[in-house]
Design a protein around this motif. Structure first.
Motif, PDB file in Angstrom:
ATOM      1  N   THR A  54       0.826  -1.206   0.000  1.00 39.07           N
ATOM      2  CA  THR A  54       0.000   0.000   0.000  1.00 39.07           C
ATOM      3  C   THR A  54       0.859   1.253   0.000  1.00 39.07           C
ATOM      4  N   GLU A 110      -1.558   7.377   4.336  1.00 41.83           N
ATOM      5  CA  GLU A 110      -2.798   8.134   4.159  1.00 41.83           C
ATOM      6  C   GLU A 110      -2.501   9.527   3.610  1.00 41.83           C
ATOM      7  N   LEU A 131      -8.988   0.872   5.473  1.00 42.21           N
ATOM      8  CA  LEU A 131     -10.323   0.599   5.994  1.00 42.21           C
ATOM      9  C   LEU A 131     -10.298  -0.665   6.854  1.00 42.21           C
ATOM     10  N   THR A 185      -6.682   1.145  -1.946  1.00 43.79           N
ATOM     11  CA  THR A 185      -7.562   0.873  -0.806  1.00 43.79           C
ATOM     12  C   THR A 185      -7.055  -0.370  -0.097  1.00 43.79           C
ATOM     13  N   ARG A 204      -6.340   4.797   1.188  1.00 40.44           N
ATOM     14  CA  ARG A 204      -7.445   4.600   2.140  1.00 40.44           C
ATOM     15  C   ARG A 204      -7.182   3.310   2.909  1.00 40.44           C
ATOM     16  N   ASP A 218      -4.407   4.807  -6.791  1.00 38.09           N
ATOM     17  CA  ASP A 218      -5.566   4.909  -5.906  1.00 38.09           C
ATOM     18  C   ASP A 218      -5.658   3.587  -5.156  1.00 38.09           C
TER      19      ASP A 218
END
Length: 502
Positions: free
Chosen positions: A22, A232, A239, A33, A237, A31
């Protein structure tokens, strides 16, 4: 971060591998997540707070000298989470067995001579230690290649040591003791290939490899929290409480989305970064993955039970070394204990003593109640350090972790997945994934996360691949020995029948 998104990537699992992938992809403008089934990033490694505000974690995790990529990350983040290099002890019910120095502080000798000479065995006779010399051939022969894994993976560690003439006492008091806290299982349940790979990376490749530092608090507080803040800021993102249940796979053999219950996250690429137990759960609920033999075969892999306990005592106890490994208390269980007053900032000024005691292959303990476990732990501690005998436990925490760590069982290599899967845009990472890097444990998980991120970059065609530091090269005499061994093996294979299954 680049101005325009390079594509949508979904990473499943927020341990070392998932966070690594990530972070790098977010820095490259993707992008990203990150989906974590638990309530916080980091999974079992992270740690958390009790209702009383005390820090606990699912076992203590060391950071060894060969963790070059993790140490590089720490420098990049600009944080200082670690203790200084610490000395370790090993205990049996008879008392102190082994004491390790800081190997890098001593004159460096060719491997494995320095490890052999500088390790301070208290009871083990020299004749038993010398019985390990024939094992050096297996260390040379196992070069972490696919062929080497095939040769050694169907053999148990116990068979390996017996076949090479290791004495029963050396096996019982040294090698199996290391297996119980290194591969988390007794020798008859460990792959010889995994055994050789683990021992070489942590102990035998270079004299300082066994030197270790510890986090000065939970890994979640000291490392993962500032790391997540940085990713971040880069646009990722993160989660929590998102349990993946399926993939959406298009007709072009590519995943187009990741399903979490009623939620669907669109994806141009997917990285799985979960342990074996978590991956089994995902496969069991995913028709898309169940249709593929490679993912169905994950059910042939296993994991090992862990029990983590933290005890607060009413007085100061003199503990010779802050980190300690123990064997011989239970036939198939290894355990470790740590002086958190020395290692963790939070407990440095504690009026009493705080101990973390972690048990691996702890099947027989998981069904016991806390009130049964705590006296056992204190009894074991007393066998190592008599000062625990009269101390009173004023607070405690017991965490049961069934199927928590990877089991490198004999024959398991054929079911482990490479980073590249049969789905064109789905990639794997984690400490159980096949990689040629040569690292183990947390370093391996982190490296495979970077490798998976690089595969996404190659697949989608945007961004700069992560620079992965290789393990330190073999010393010159090992390189020569391995070259000669390969030549002899090639000649033998060309003139002799293949009587031995790979």
């Amino acid at each position: 971060m680049l101005e325009a998104s390079q594509g949508k990537v979904v990473v499943v699992g927020a341990g070392w591998a998932g966070l690594a992938a990530t972070y790098h992809l977010a820095k490259q403008g993707y992008d990203v997540t990150l989906l974590e089934a638990g309530s916080y990033p980091g999974g079992l490694v992270a740690g958390w707070k009790t209702t009383a505000g005390r820090s606990i974690e699912a076992g203590i995790h060391g950071f060894w000298y060969p963790y070059r990529n993790i140490f590089s990350l720490i420098n990049e983040l600009g944080i200082s989470p670690f203790t200084s290099w610490t000395r370790s002890c090993q205990y049996s019910p008879a008392g102190l067995e082994v004491e390790s120095p800081i190997f890098q502080d001593l004159p460096r000798l060719p491997t494995p001579l320095g490890t052999f000479l500088y390790t301070q065995f208290k009871r083990l006779p020299l004749s038993d230690r010398l019985s390990a010399l024939p094992l050096l051939y297996a260390v040379i022969d196992f070069d972490n290649s696919h062929q080497a894994w095939q040769r050694y993976d169907f053999v148990t560690a116990r068979e390996l040591f017996k076949d090479f003439g290791v004495s029963a006492r050396l096996y019982r008091e040294s090698f199996e003791a290391m297996l119980l806290v290194g591969l988390f299982a007794p020798g008859e349940q460990c792959s010889a290939a995994a055994t050789l790979g683990m021992l070489y990376f942590f102990i035998l490749a270079h004299q300082p490899d066994f030197d270790v530092v510890w986090c000065r608090g939970t890994v979640g507080e000291k490392i993962f929290r500032p790391w997540v803040q940085q990713m971040e800021k880069a646009g990722a993102r993160v989660l929590a409480n998102r349990r993946v249940t399926d993939l959406i796979v298009g007709s072009n053999n590519r995943a187009t989305g990741v399903v979490c219950g009623e939620e669907v996250f669109d994806a141009d690429a997917v990285i799985f970064a979960v342990g074996i137990t978590g991956m089994k759960k995902i496969v069991s609920s995913s028709p898309s993955l169940q249709s593929r033999p490679e993912f169905r075969n994950i059910n042939n892999l296993g994991a090992i039970d862990v029990l983590a306990s933290r005890l607060w005592f009413d007085r100061k106890i003199d503990i010779p070394r802050p980190s300690n490994a123990c064997f011989g208390f239970d036939a198939t269980t290894g355990w470790t204990f740590f002086d958190l007053n020395t290692l963790h900032d939070e407990y440095r000024n504690e009026p009493g003593t705080v101990i973390e005691a972690d048990f691996y292959h702890a099947n027989q303990f998981l069904n016991l109640e806390d009130k049964e476990i705590i006296p056992i732990v204190q009894h074991y501690l007393t066998s190592c350090v008599p000062g625990f005998r009269d101390a009173k436990v004023v607070d405690s925490s017991v965490i049961r972790l069934p199927n928590a760590v990877t089991h490198f069982a004999p024959g398991s290599y054929r079911y482990m997945l490479p980073a590249i899967t049969s789905l064109h845009n789905v990639f794997m990472s984690g400490d159980w994934i096949i990689t040629a890097h040569g690292s183990w444990s947390q370093e391996k998980a982190y490296v495979t996360g970077l490798e998976a991120a690089n595969l996404v970059i190659y697949y989608l065609g945007n961004g700069t691949p992560a620079q992965i530091l290789p393990v330190e090269p073999d010393e010159a005499h090992i390189q020569v020995a391995r070259t000669v061994n390969r030549i002899v093996r090639q000649i033998g294979n060309s003139v002799l029948p293949d009587f031995w299954l790979p």
